[in-house]
Design a protein around this motif. Structure first.
Motif, PDB file in Angstrom:
ATOM      1  N   VAL A 180       0.864  -1.185   0.000  1.00 52.88           N
ATOM      2  CA  VAL A 180       0.000   0.000   0.000  1.00 52.88           C
ATOM      3  C   VAL A 180       0.895   1.227   0.000  1.00 52.88           C
ATOM      4  CG1 VAL A 180      -1.801   1.269   1.224  1.00 52.88           C
ATOM      5  CG2 VAL A 180      -1.786  -1.244   1.294  1.00 52.88           C
ATOM      6  N   ASN A 181       0.842   1.989  -1.069  1.00 52.26           N
ATOM      7  CA  ASN A 181       1.663   3.195  -1.200  1.00 52.26           C
ATOM      8  C   ASN A 181       0.803   4.434  -0.993  1.00 52.26           C
ATOM      9  OD1 ASN A 181       3.990   1.714  -1.793  1.00 52.26           O
ATOM     10  ND2 ASN A 181       3.522   1.677  -3.982  1.00 52.26           N
ATOM     11  N   ALA A 207       3.033   6.148 -10.618  1.00 49.70           N
ATOM     12  CA  ALA A 207       3.577   5.442 -11.783  1.00 49.70           C
ATOM     13  C   ALA A 207       4.266   4.153 -11.352  1.00 49.70           C
ATOM     14  CB  ALA A 207       4.555   6.344 -12.531  1.00 49.70           C
ATOM     15  N   LEU A 208       5.054   4.236 -10.299  1.00 44.59           N
ATOM     16  CA  LEU A 208       5.738   3.059  -9.772  1.00 44.59           C
ATOM     17  C   LEU A 208       4.742   1.985  -9.348  1.00 44.59           C
ATOM     18  CD1 LEU A 208       8.213   1.565  -8.587  1.00 44.59           C
ATOM     19  CD2 LEU A 208       7.948   2.998  -6.542  1.00 44.59           C
ATOM     20  N   SER A 209       3.694   2.396  -8.673  1.00 46.18           N
ATOM     21  CA  SER A 209       2.687   1.453  -8.188  1.00 46.18           C
ATOM     22  C   SER A 209       1.978   0.755  -9.333  1.00 46.18           C
ATOM     23  CB  SER A 209       1.662   2.178  -7.312  1.00 46.18           C
ATOM     24  OG  SER A 209       2.291   2.823  -6.223  1.00 46.18           O
ATOM     25  N   GLU A 210       1.635   1.506 -10.375  1.00 44.21           N
ATOM     26  CA  GLU A 210       0.948   0.906 -11.517  1.00 44.21           C
ATOM     27  C   GLU A 210       1.856  -0.070 -12.265  1.00 44.21           C
ATOM     28  OE1 GLU A 210      -1.885   0.014 -14.541  1.00 44.21           O
ATOM     29  OE2 GLU A 210      -1.943   0.521 -12.398  1.00 44.21           O
ATOM     30  N   GLY A 211       3.119   0.296 -12.399  1.00 41.19           N
ATOM     31  CA  GLY A 211       4.051  -0.625 -13.042  1.00 41.19           C
ATOM     32  C   GLY A 211       4.223  -1.904 -12.252  1.00 41.19           C
ATOM     33  N   LEU A 212       4.349  -1.776 -10.931  1.00 43.61           N
ATOM     34  CA  LEU A 212       4.481  -2.958 -10.074  1.00 43.61           C
ATOM     35  C   LEU A 212       3.231  -3.813 -10.153  1.00 43.61           C
ATOM     36  CD1 LEU A 212       6.087  -4.524  -7.932  1.00 43.61           C
ATOM     37  CD2 LEU A 212       5.061  -3.017  -6.204  1.00 43.61           C
ATOM     38  N   ARG A 223      -0.682  -7.826  -4.522  1.00 41.32           N
ATOM     39  CA  ARG A 223      -1.677  -6.762  -4.656  1.00 41.32           C
ATOM     40  C   ARG A 223      -1.012  -5.418  -4.384  1.00 41.32           C
ATOM     41  NH1 ARG A 223      -7.119  -8.318  -1.527  1.00 41.32           N
ATOM     42  NH2 ARG A 223      -5.753  -8.428   0.285  1.00 41.32           N
ATOM     43  N   VAL A 224      -1.428  -4.396  -5.136  1.00 40.91           N
ATOM     44  CA  VAL A 224      -0.845  -3.056  -5.009  1.00 40.91           C
ATOM     45  C   VAL A 224      -1.969  -2.029  -4.927  1.00 40.91           C
ATOM     46  CG1 VAL A 224       0.690  -1.337  -6.006  1.00 40.91           C
ATOM     47  CG2 VAL A 224       1.170  -3.771  -6.355  1.00 40.91           C
ATOM     48  N   THR A 225      -1.916  -1.216  -3.896  1.00 45.14           N
ATOM     49  CA  THR A 225      -2.937  -0.182  -3.693  1.00 45.14           C
ATOM     50  C   THR A 225      -2.272   1.174  -3.539  1.00 45.14           C
ATOM     51  OG1 THR A 225      -4.455  -1.724  -2.577  1.00 45.14           O
ATOM     52  CG2 THR A 225      -4.800   0.622  -2.188  1.00 45.14           C
ATOM     53  N   VAL A 226      -2.819   2.178  -4.209  1.00 46.74           N
ATOM     54  CA  VAL A 226      -2.391   3.562  -4.017  1.00 46.74           C
ATOM     55  C   VAL A 226      -3.506   4.299  -3.269  1.00 46.74           C
ATOM     56  CG1 VAL A 226      -1.652   5.703  -5.100  1.00 46.74           C
ATOM     57  CG2 VAL A 226      -1.058   3.522  -6.144  1.00 46.74           C
ATOM     58  N   ILE A 227      -3.145   4.925  -2.171  1.00 45.36           N
ATOM     59  CA  ILE A 227      -4.077   5.747  -1.400  1.00 45.36           C
ATOM     60  C   ILE A 227      -3.723   7.203  -1.638  1.00 45.36           C
ATOM     61  CG2 ILE A 227      -4.954   6.304   0.892  1.00 45.36           C
ATOM     62  CD1 ILE A 227      -5.628   3.482   0.174  1.00 45.36           C
ATOM     63  N   ASN A 228      -4.726   8.002  -2.016  1.00 43.65           N
ATOM     64  CA  ASN A 228      -4.506   9.406  -2.362  1.00 43.65           C
ATOM     65  C   ASN A 228      -5.271  10.309  -1.391  1.00 43.65           C
ATOM     66  OD1 ASN A 228      -3.168   9.007  -5.202  1.00 43.65           O
ATOM     67  ND2 ASN A 228      -5.000   7.719  -5.229  1.00 43.65           N
ATOM     68  N   PRO A 229      -4.666  10.677  -0.273  1.00 40.61           N
ATOM     69  CA  PRO A 229      -5.361  11.567   0.663  1.00 40.61           C
ATOM     70  C   PRO A 229      -5.422  12.995   0.156  1.00 40.61           C
ATOM     71  CG  PRO A 229      -3.588  10.314   1.736  1.00 40.61           C
ATOM     72  CD  PRO A 229      -3.380  10.213   0.263  1.00 40.61           C
ATOM     73  N   GLY A 230      -6.544  13.650   0.437  1.00 40.92           N
ATOM     74  CA  GLY A 230      -6.622  15.092   0.281  1.00 40.92           C
ATOM     75  C   GLY A 230      -6.134  15.744   1.556  1.00 40.92           C
TER      76      GLY A 230
END
Length: 235
Positions: A130-131, A156-161, A169-176
């Motif tokens: 989880v990035n 970009a790194l997360s999507e490539g991985l 499993r790879v998750t990107v969390i985007n906090p505001g």
């Protein structure tokens, strides 16, 4: 519930601390890393977790952190790459040391985390990374050019991985805007005051922790790749 072994970087405050408390409360075994070991000791004692000193900018430190968790629990199910800094400034101010700090912590630190856990997760044929990126990884605002660059890179790194992986499993969390200590690293007084004014609408760090808990508790065949969590009032 299947209890997971969850490693969290930057766990001494903000989103990292909130995530540790949320996941420990849900029955997961949490292993906390940060430079402020006094804070880690207090949090770990309160939630029943373990901790290890960690500087994400140093690969050997990250490897020692992961090795300690693996030795303690025998596996690593989840890594939350949360450590980050945000010394915002105008590009024209040429705060090169601060640019390098953001690159070292926000991007290189994530790479070090991946490098340290990937061999273990490959051997297990299972794992979840989880990035923590940011809405600044989706848009660029004045004073945030370099910060945004690091967060775009994390995405970009997360999507490539993710595309390279079938067991992982790879998750990107985007906090505001989220309550944290990040504004304390802004050295430009005018920028710091402006950001702190924006933070009046910030959501609690526990909201991000809830999103992370959601992502890691999905069935093994479900990979939650991208979540954006921001205040309703944020533009």
């Amino acid at each position: 519930m299947n209890s997971k072994v969850v490693l969290i970087t930057g766990a001494s405050s903000g989103i990292g601390e909130a995530t540790a408390r949320r996941l420990a409360g849900a029955g997961h075994r949490v292993f906390l890393g940060a430079r402020r070991t006094d804070r880690l000791a207090t949090i770990s004692a309160e939630i029943g977790g373990e901790y290890h000193e960690l500087d994400v900018t140093r690969l050997e430190s990250m490897r020692a952190f992961v090795a300690a968790a693996h030795e303690r629990y025998g596996r690593v199910d989840v890594l939350v790459n949360n450590a980050g800094v945000m010394p915002l400034s105008l590009v024209q101010d040429l705060k090169v040391d601060e640019w390098n700090q953001m690159i070292d912590v926000n991007l290189r630190g994530v790479l070090h985390g991946i490098a340290a856990v990937l061999p273990i997760m490959r051997e297990q044929q299972a794992g979840h990374i989880v990035n923590i990126s940011s809405v600044s990884g989706l848009r660029v605002d004045p004073t945030a050019a370099v910060y945004s660059a690091t967060k775009f890179a994390v995405r970009a790194l997360s999507e490539g991985l993710r595309q390279e992986s079938r067991d992982l499993r790879v998750t990107v969390i985007n906090p505001g805007l989220t309550e944290s200590d990040l504004t304390g690293g802004i050295t430009d007084e005018a920028v710091r005051d402006a950001v702190r004014d924006q933070m009046k609408i910030a959501i609690p760090a526990s909201a991000i922790a809830d999103a992370i808990n959601y992502a890691i508790t999905q069935p093994p065949e479900v990979d939650v790749n991208d979540l954006v969590i921001r205040p309703t009032a944020q533009g």
